[in-house]
Design a protein around this motif. Structure first.
Motif, PDB file in Angstrom:
ATOM      1  N   GLU A   1      32.490  22.942  66.426  1.00  0.00           N
ATOM      2  CA  GLU A   1      33.447  23.024  67.543  1.00  0.00           C
ATOM      3  C   GLU A   1      34.251  24.324  67.453  1.00  0.00           C
ATOM      4  O   GLU A   1      34.437  25.029  68.439  1.00  0.00           O
ATOM      5  N   ARG A   2      34.674  24.636  66.233  1.00  0.00           N
ATOM      6  CA  ARG A   2      35.502  25.841  66.021  1.00  0.00           C
ATOM      7  C   ARG A   2      34.707  27.113  66.320  1.00  0.00           C
ATOM      8  O   ARG A   2      35.179  28.003  67.035  1.00  0.00           O
TER       9      ARG A   2
ATOM     10  N   ARG B   1      34.073  27.595  70.018  1.00  0.00           N
ATOM     11  CA  ARG B   1      35.282  28.101  70.675  1.00  0.00           C
ATOM     12  C   ARG B   1      35.388  29.614  70.463  1.00  0.00           C
ATOM     13  O   ARG B   1      35.700  30.369  71.385  1.00  0.00           O
TER      14      ARG B   1
ATOM     15  N   ARG C   1      32.794  31.527  72.664  1.00  0.00           N
ATOM     16  CA  ARG C   1      33.159  31.587  74.097  1.00  0.00           C
ATOM     17  C   ARG C   1      34.327  32.544  74.325  1.00  0.00           C
ATOM     18  O   ARG C   1      34.327  33.321  75.277  1.00  0.00           O
TER      19      ARG C   1
ATOM     20  N   GLU D   1      34.750  24.879  80.375  1.00  0.00           N
ATOM     21  CA  GLU D   1      35.261  24.643  79.017  1.00  0.00           C
ATOM     22  C   GLU D   1      35.166  23.161  78.614  1.00  0.00           C
ATOM     23  O   GLU D   1      34.864  22.829  77.476  1.00  0.00           O
TER      24      GLU D   1
ATOM     25  N   ASN E   1      28.932  22.703  71.769  1.00  0.00           N
ATOM     26  CA  ASN E   1      29.334  23.249  70.474  1.00  0.00           C
ATOM     27  C   ASN E   1      28.163  23.852  69.712  1.00  0.00           C
ATOM     28  O   ASN E   1      28.348  24.338  68.604  1.00  0.00           O
TER      29      ASN E   1
ATOM     30  N   ALA F   1      40.635  32.624  68.258  1.00  0.00           N
ATOM     31  CA  ALA F   1      40.208  31.295  68.729  1.00  0.00           C
ATOM     32  C   ALA F   1      39.813  30.352  67.595  1.00  0.00           C
ATOM     33  O   ALA F   1      39.931  29.139  67.738  1.00  0.00           O
TER      34      ALA F   1
END
Ligand SMILES: Cc1ncc(COP(=O)(O)O)c(C=O)c1O
Length: 384
Positions: free
Chosen positions: A273-274, A277, A280, A294, A299, A382
């Motif tokens: 997930e990190r 982010r 993107r 978003e 992911n 991010a």
């Protein structure tokens, strides 16, 4: 004299960690001997943790598409109606496989880049009061568009309507990357391959089946031999396979499962997930457009629209030859319009920074105006 590392950032096959490469390097064993069957038992048991199920998991030599075909031919019969929920290239494939086996495939189509709408599914299933649909075909993570579908909500719709259709899920680009708890979400079949989130070479078709799906394998009239799970069922728990197992991949899978255990499944999901982010944010900082909104963005893979005036081949060649980064191409209706960055499997923040830095440099060299360091700076913010 410098050995350049290649970054495999197509959404599979993914980068193989050194530990797994080492685990592959073993002599053949007797497939039915005690050493190999004990190892296979351990691996098949360990896979249940990744699927988050108490049910049996099946591993056969094949690819993700093979696992999808196994799901279909074992649970459905020719002439039976299935509902294919489609919003991209791989969802289309799931429907095509059912079509090839003479099932009656009804489709609900969503725009590429959009997720499957659980409300639309509710409407279709509510109208099916005769329970004509024997199965629903759903892609968890649409690798062509970089959109993750809400499998939990769709399963819930089916439960609320008390519709008996089996829920068959393609998790080829999500298992081991994005949460998909088999038992909690009451799924019937989840199908995947070895070469993505599991960090292995290609070659394994992997499936989990619910009790209802196992029951359906007894009732299906579809002709099959290689994928016939009735051949596997009596061997469950024994470490035996119905034909020669791909041993090196089983050795490697044991190492992959150890790595999952060390990191913890929740942490693996959080890392994906990190990093997603970060990708993107980095891509947007270059002025590029991410196809997925978003809220539904994947992911494990990001689909990016190509900037005006830059051809995919040009960008891919520059990335590969100058920076050792392999990108994924746009598929189906996105070919020539998009490129894809895979960020699944064995990856760390530093890998993401490297890929984004290379992307920025390549785009600049191909004539796009982008402010220096913007992508990496945005990604670093991010992922914090
Ligand atoms: C979502 C999805 N389904 C199915 C497949 C097909 O898998 P395989 O190429 O292993 O047959 C892929 C491969 O990229 C995929 O991403």
């Amino acid at each position: 004299v410098v050995e350049h590392r290649v970054y495999l950032q197509a959404p599979g096959p993914t980068n193989i960690p050194q530990r797994i490469l080492k685990a592959l390097d073993q002599r053949n064993m007797a497939s039915r001997g005690p050493e190999f069957t004990a190892l296979a038992q351990e691996v098949l048991e360990g896979l249940k943790d990744i699927f988050e199920t108490d049910n049996e998991v099946v591993v056969l030599p094949g690819s993700g598409s093979g696992a999808m075909e196994a799901a279909i031919v074992n649970t459905l019969s020719p002439g039976e109606a299935v509902l294919a929920l489609r919003s991209g290239h791989f969802a289309n494939r799931f429907g095509e496989i059912a079509q090839a086996h003479d099932m009656k495939v009804d489709t609900v189509d969503f725009e590429w880049g959009e997720p499957v709408s659980p409300e639309a599914v509710r409407q279709v299933l509510a109208e099916d009061d005769q329970h004509r649909y024997k199965a629903i075909l759903l892609t968890h993570n649409e690798t062509s568009t970089g959109v993750t579908n809400d499998v939990e909500a769709i399963s819930q719709v089916r439960r609320e309507l008390d519709h008996p259709a089996l829920l068959l899920v393609d998790a080829v680009s999500s298992l081991g990357c994005i949460e998909l708890p088999f038992d909690d979400w009451e799924l019937d079949v989840v199908a995947t391959g070895s070469q993505k989130g599991l960090m292995l070479p290609p070659g394994l078709a992997i499936l989990a089946l619910s009790d209802r799906a196992w029951q359906a394998t007894e009732e299906s009239k579809t002709s099959r031999w290689y994928w016939d799970l009735r051949r596997v069922e009596p061997l469950l728990g024994s470490g035996l396979f119905p034909y020669t197992p791909p041993q090196p991949l089983i050795f490697a899978l044991r190492e992959a499962l150890t790595m999952f255990k060390e990191e913890g499944l929740e942490n693996v999901f959080a890392r994906h997930e990190r990093l997603a982010r970060g990708v993107r944010a980095g891509v947007r900082a270059l002025g590029l457009e991410v196809l997925a909104g978003e809220e539904h963005a994947s992911n494990s893979v990001t689909t990016v629209l190509l900037p005006e005036g830059i051809a995919y081949e040009e960008l891919a060649a520059r990335m590969r030859s100058h920076y050792g980064v392999v990108l994924g191409d746009g598929l189906g209706e996105l070919s020539d319009r998009a490129f894809r960055i895979g960020h699944l499997g064995a990856l760390h923040e530093t890998d993401i920074f490297a890929v984004l830095g290379a992307l920025e440099a390549a785009l600049f060299e191909l004539g796009m105006e982008c402010s220096e360091g913007a992508a990496v700076a945005a990604a670093a913010r991010a992922v914090r």
